[in-house]
Motif scaffolding. Structure first.
Motif, PDB file in Angstrom:
ATOM      1  N   LYS A 225       0.833  -1.212   0.000  1.00  0.00           N
ATOM      2  CA  LYS A 225       0.000   0.000   0.000  1.00  0.00           C
ATOM      3  C   LYS A 225       0.866   1.259   0.000  1.00  0.00           C
ATOM      4  O   LYS A 225       0.603   2.210  -0.746  1.00  0.00           O
ATOM      5  CB  LYS A 225      -0.929   0.011   1.210  1.00  0.00           C
ATOM      6  N   SER A 228       2.379   1.643  -3.392  1.00  0.00           N
ATOM      7  CA  SER A 228       1.351   2.056  -4.361  1.00  0.00           C
ATOM      8  C   SER A 228       1.031   3.535  -4.207  1.00  0.00           C
ATOM      9  O   SER A 228       0.803   4.239  -5.201  1.00  0.00           O
ATOM     10  CB  SER A 228       0.081   1.217  -4.174  1.00  0.00           C
ATOM     11  N   ASP A 229       1.021   4.013  -2.965  1.00  0.00           N
ATOM     12  CA  ASP A 229       0.789   5.440  -2.723  1.00  0.00           C
ATOM     13  C   ASP A 229       1.902   6.287  -3.340  1.00  0.00           C
ATOM     14  O   ASP A 229       1.654   7.375  -3.881  1.00  0.00           O
ATOM     15  CB  ASP A 229       0.701   5.722  -1.222  1.00  0.00           C
TER      16      ASP A 229
END
Length: 257
Positions: A225, A228-229
């Motif tokens: 995550k 991905s950010d």
């Protein structure tokens, strides 16, 4: 009076020279900055694009790790019958107390496919957890071997009232001691004592294995995550740089004309 006028005139001349010099410096710096704008924007475009590629590769590796540990969790669930009770595990179960016993057994129920959650009010009506499977809800109370003496008529009545309050179809009392079953208690109360746990549940070693793999899965999930950010941020920055490049090229062509 004349002296003051001369002094004032000199000051005006000095400030004018300084101001003009500052203006020329400003024009020069602005020109240099405009000249370097396009190369600078290109540099940042390449930098952000390179970082995006790097984060994309990392995200893929983290996603592959997540898939690996997700499969391991599924494998443990599929092969849970292989977890037989060993002597050390029986001794460990027998000695569990309080919240350690509650956490271990509730986690084991989760592995077995039950949805496990606490009542809105902590230990309401002596209920530790409510478990749910296939639409059926059951009130669960975990009683370690040291707490068996509290199982009296009033305690059982509280559990029964809690069952009605939360619309459960039954009550489970799970203990790592030997429970003396009382006549006259609600027939919907099902007891699992130490011997029943050994008979009906897989070894608690599965809890340790599952928790270890699940922790690794969640760690890589968090890393994925975060990565991905970072990719999303680079996408935003790249678009902003591209817009500024378009504007810079447009101004440059206007000056050339």
């Amino acid at each position: 009076m004349g002296f003051d006028f001369i002094d004032l005139a000199l000051l005006v001349i000095i400030f004018s020279i300084v101001g003009y010099y500052a203006y020329l410096r400003y024009r020069e710096e602005k020109r240099k900055k405009e000249k370097q704008l396009i190369p600078t924007l290109k540099y940042y475009h390449e930098k952000f694009s390179r970082e995006k590629r790097e984060f994309t590769e990392k995200a893929k590796k983290f996603r592959d790790k997540m898939e690996h540990f997700r499969n391991k969790l599924q494998q443990i669930e599929n092969e849970i019958y292989r977890y037989k009770w060993e002597k050390d595990e029986k001794r460990y179960l027998r000695n569990l107390k309080g919240t350690d016993f509650e956490w271990t057994m509730s986690f084991l129920l989760k592995i077995l496919g039950f949805k496990v959650y606490e009542p809105p009010v902590y230990k309401d009506h002596n209920i530790d957890f409510i478990v749910e499977i296939d639409g059926f809800k059951i009130c669960v109370d975990f009683v370690d071997y040291q707490q068996l003496k509290k199982l009296n008529e009033n305690y059982i009545r509280q559990l029964t009232e809690g069952k009605e309050k939360y619309k459960c179809c039954g009550i489970w009392i799970i203990s790592n001691g030997n429970v003396e079953k009382k006549d006259g208690w609600d027939r919907q109360i099902l007891f699992f004592d130490y011997r029943d746990i050994l008979r009906f549940f897989p070894s608690i070693r599965v809890v340790e294995d599952y928790y270890e793999v699940q922790t690794k899965f969640h760690n890589y999930e968090l890393l994925h995550k975060e990565t991905s950010d970072e990719i999303i941020r680079r996408d935003t920055w790249i678009k902003e740089v591209e817009e500024k490049l378009k504007e810079a090229y447009r101004k440059k062509s206007m000056v050339a004309e």
